[in-house]
Every structure is written in C-alpha cells, then in structure tokens.
Design a protein around this motif. Structure first.
Motif, mmCIF file in Angstrom:
data_model
loop_
_atom_site.group_PDB
_atom_site.id
_atom_site.type_symbol
_atom_site.label_atom_id
_atom_site.label_comp_id
_atom_site.label_asym_id
_atom_site.label_seq_id
_atom_site.Cartn_x
_atom_site.Cartn_y
_atom_site.Cartn_z
ATOM 1 N N ASN A 1 -17.789 -7.001 -11.034
ATOM 2 C CA ASN A 1 -17.933 -6.763 -12.586
ATOM 3 C C ASN A 1 -19.124 -7.606 -13.367
ATOM 4 N N ASN A 2 -19.113 -8.619 -12.528
ATOM 5 C CA ASN A 2 -20.048 -9.696 -13.455
ATOM 6 C C ASN A 2 -21.479 -9.346 -12.671
ATOM 7 N N GLY A 3 -21.738 -8.505 -11.653
ATOM 8 C CA GLY A 3 -23.008 -8.051 -11.006
ATOM 9 C C GLY A 3 -23.432 -9.215 -9.848
ATOM 10 N N GLU A 4 -22.307 -9.697 -9.364
ATOM 11 C CA GLU A 4 -22.201 -10.986 -8.366
ATOM 12 C C GLU A 4 -22.353 -10.438 -6.872
ATOM 13 N N HIS B 1 -5.242 -6.258 -10.207
ATOM 14 C CA HIS B 1 -6.399 -6.655 -9.169
ATOM 15 C C HIS B 1 -7.914 -6.616 -9.906
ATOM 16 N N ILE B 2 -7.634 -6.152 -11.311
ATOM 17 C CA ILE B 2 -8.826 -6.469 -12.108
ATOM 18 C C ILE B 2 -9.301 -7.817 -12.163
ATOM 19 N N TYR B 3 -8.207 -8.788 -11.892
ATOM 20 C CA TYR B 3 -8.305 -10.158 -11.833
ATOM 21 C C TYR B 3 -8.711 -11.093 -10.767
ATOM 22 N N HIS B 4 -8.633 -9.962 -9.710
ATOM 23 C CA HIS B 4 -9.129 -10.598 -8.210
ATOM 24 C C HIS B 4 -10.308 -10.991 -8.150
ATOM 25 N N PRO B 5 -10.481 -12.273 -7.448
ATOM 26 C CA PRO B 5 -11.973 -12.878 -7.611
ATOM 27 C C PRO B 5 -13.097 -11.778 -7.229
ATOM 28 N N HIS C 1 -25.718 -3.911 -13.847
ATOM 29 C CA HIS C 1 -25.985 -4.918 -12.609
ATOM 30 C C HIS C 1 -26.404 -4.286 -11.347
ATOM 31 N N TYR C 2 -25.997 -3.041 -11.219
ATOM 32 C CA TYR C 2 -26.406 -2.189 -9.817
ATOM 33 C C TYR C 2 -27.306 -1.114 -10.330
ATOM 34 N N PRO C 3 -28.068 -1.228 -10.996
ATOM 35 C CA PRO C 3 -29.160 0.057 -11.213
ATOM 36 C C PRO C 3 -29.566 0.842 -9.953
ATOM 37 N N TRP C 4 -29.222 0.433 -8.905
ATOM 38 C CA TRP C 4 -29.862 1.164 -7.648
ATOM 39 C C TRP C 4 -28.739 2.187 -7.257
ATOM 40 N N ILE C 5 -27.558 1.949 -7.928
ATOM 41 C CA ILE C 5 -26.639 3.096 -7.699
ATOM 42 C C ILE C 5 -27.019 4.257 -8.819
ATOM 43 N N GLU C 6 -27.005 5.474 -7.925
ATOM 44 C CA GLU C 6 -27.284 6.561 -8.879
ATOM 45 C C GLU C 6 -26.059 6.790 -10.010
ATOM 46 N N ARG D 1 -16.241 -0.651 -14.892
ATOM 47 C CA ARG D 1 -17.263 -0.312 -13.904
ATOM 48 C C ARG D 1 -18.408 0.518 -14.520
ATOM 49 N N LEU D 2 -17.856 1.366 -15.319
ATOM 50 C CA LEU D 2 -18.781 2.396 -16.162
ATOM 51 C C LEU D 2 -19.654 1.512 -16.879
ATOM 52 N N ALA D 3 -19.071 0.527 -17.383
ATOM 53 C CA ALA D 3 -20.044 -0.264 -18.396
ATOM 54 C C ALA D 3 -20.982 -1.299 -17.678
#
Length: 238
Positions: free
Chosen positions: A42-45, A32-36, A172-177, A165-167
């Motif tokens: 992963n692309n910050g969308e 599922h890493i390839y799931h849309p 992409h989601y700097p609001w997440i601590e 996700r760690l990278a």
C-alpha cells in the motif's frame, strides 16, 4: 442450587444482535490489511517481482472461491439461501456476458506482466499458500453451512483494502495498466452486498453466547487463513 455469580451469569447471556455484530466487526483489527507485506504494498514499497508474486499466489485463492461457495451450497438445505449464495459463484466464474472475477484477476496478472498460461499453470503458487487455501475450502466442505457462511464475513473488511489499492496503486505502481485493476473496482460493491446476507445468516443462527463465541472463533480462523497466505508470500518474495 445456583452458585453462579452475577458476573458469570452476565458472561453467559447472549449478546444482542447489535452487540454481536459489533464484536464480529471488531475482528477487523486482525485483517490482513495490517499485514506487513500489505502495508508495504500500500505504501509503494514492493518491487515488480513482489507484486507479480502476490498476484500469482492470490490467484489460487481466487480460483478456489467458487469451490468453497459450492461446498457451502451442497451442505445447505435452505432453497432461499442457495438462491442468494449462488450469486457468489457467478461473480467469480462469470455468467453470460459477464466474464467474472477470476477472469478479472487474470487480466490483473497480465497487467503486471504474468502471461495468462503462466498464471493458470499455478507453478508460482508456494506450498504455504496452497495449504492455507485448501484448509479453508476443506472447512467449508466439512462444517455446518452456517459456520462456513460465518467464515465468509472477512468480506466486512474487504472494501477498504480494495479502495486502498485503487487509490494507491496508480500512484505507486504506474507501470500497471489501469484496466488491470477492474477486479478491485468490482469487488467493492459485491463485497458490501454479500456482507448483508452473510451477517443475516450469522446473526440469526448464532443466538446463544456459546454459539456467538464459536462464531468469533470461526471468523478468527478465516482471518488467520488470510494472514498465513500473506506470511507465505512474504517469505517467498523477500
């Protein structure tokens, strides 16, 4: 009289352990890493609400993992296997001073803005996710323990998704601590450890070509479970 052709005979012969492992690992193309939905993540969308929806729904998978592992152990008569497998339950439920993966996922929920009680109420879990996860747990309860172990081998592909996700999430989601990402940090090494044991059991047990084909079908079933979870979340959070 044997009427099998040479090609048919070759197709019925078991793969070597190396070949069999290669076929198992090739199943990663359907992870599922390839799931849309995951690609967008992963692309910050994804929006904040989509991230929260994903975290809330995947939490149901997290809390059911110890039940799945306990089901495998309940069907397993081999003491040494149980001694190794029980580590997975500790990893998620926690032990002594280690709060475990479920607590780490709860911290992720809080980091994305889901209060603890809200997350644990499971009120955000959509029917498709619940159905898929329950199907996996029921498989583990009813299948021979070696087959249930084989289904766990999607962990071969997990370290990459956690590393992504760690990278990418901090960017992409700097609001997440950052502290909320501890679950992903911990699972990289734990998944790698678990794969060693799961592969050993699978390579030992599935030693005829018919059994090896069965193992590939089992692994595909688990991949379909994970894909279906993403399908359900994507539909619920367009």
């Amino acid at each position: 009289m044997n009427t099998m052709t040479r090609d048919e005979t070759t197709m019925s012969l078991p793969w070597s352990r190396t070949e069999f492992e290669a076929h198992l690992r090739a199943k990663g193309a359907g992870y599922h890493i390839y799931h849309p939905f995951n690609v967008k993540m992963n692309n910050g969308e994804l929006s904040d609400d989509q991230i929260r929806g994903w975290v809330a729904n995947r939490f149901y998978y997290q809390i059911m993992i110890p039940q799945k592992d306990a089901a495998i152990m309940s069907n397993c008569p081999d003491r040494e296997t149980r001694r190794k497998w029980v580590q997975r339950i500790h990893d998620h439920d926690g032990w002594e001073d280690n709060a475990g993966g479920i607590e780490a996922w709860t911290k992720l929920g809080e980091a994305v803005g889901i209060p603890r009680d809200d997350l644990w109420s499971l009120k955000h879990v959509v029917p498709g996710v619940r159905f898929a996860v329950d199907a996996y747990v029921n498989f583990a309860r009813q299948a021979p323990w070696q087959e249930a172990v084989c289904s766990s081998l999607t962990e071969m592909f997990a370290p990459k998704i956690h590393k992504d996700r760690l990278a990418n999430w901090p960017q992409h989601y700097p609001w997440i601590e950052s502290s909320g990402l501890q679950y992903f940090r911990s699972r990289v090494s734990l998944a790698e450890r678990d794969v060693v044991h799961g592969l050993q059991v699978t390579l030992d047990h599935f030693n005829s070509r018919t059994q090896q084909d069965r193992a590939l079908n089992i692994l595909q079933f688990k991949l379909d479970i994970l894909w279906s979870i993403s399908d359900a979340i994507e539909k619920a959070y367009p």
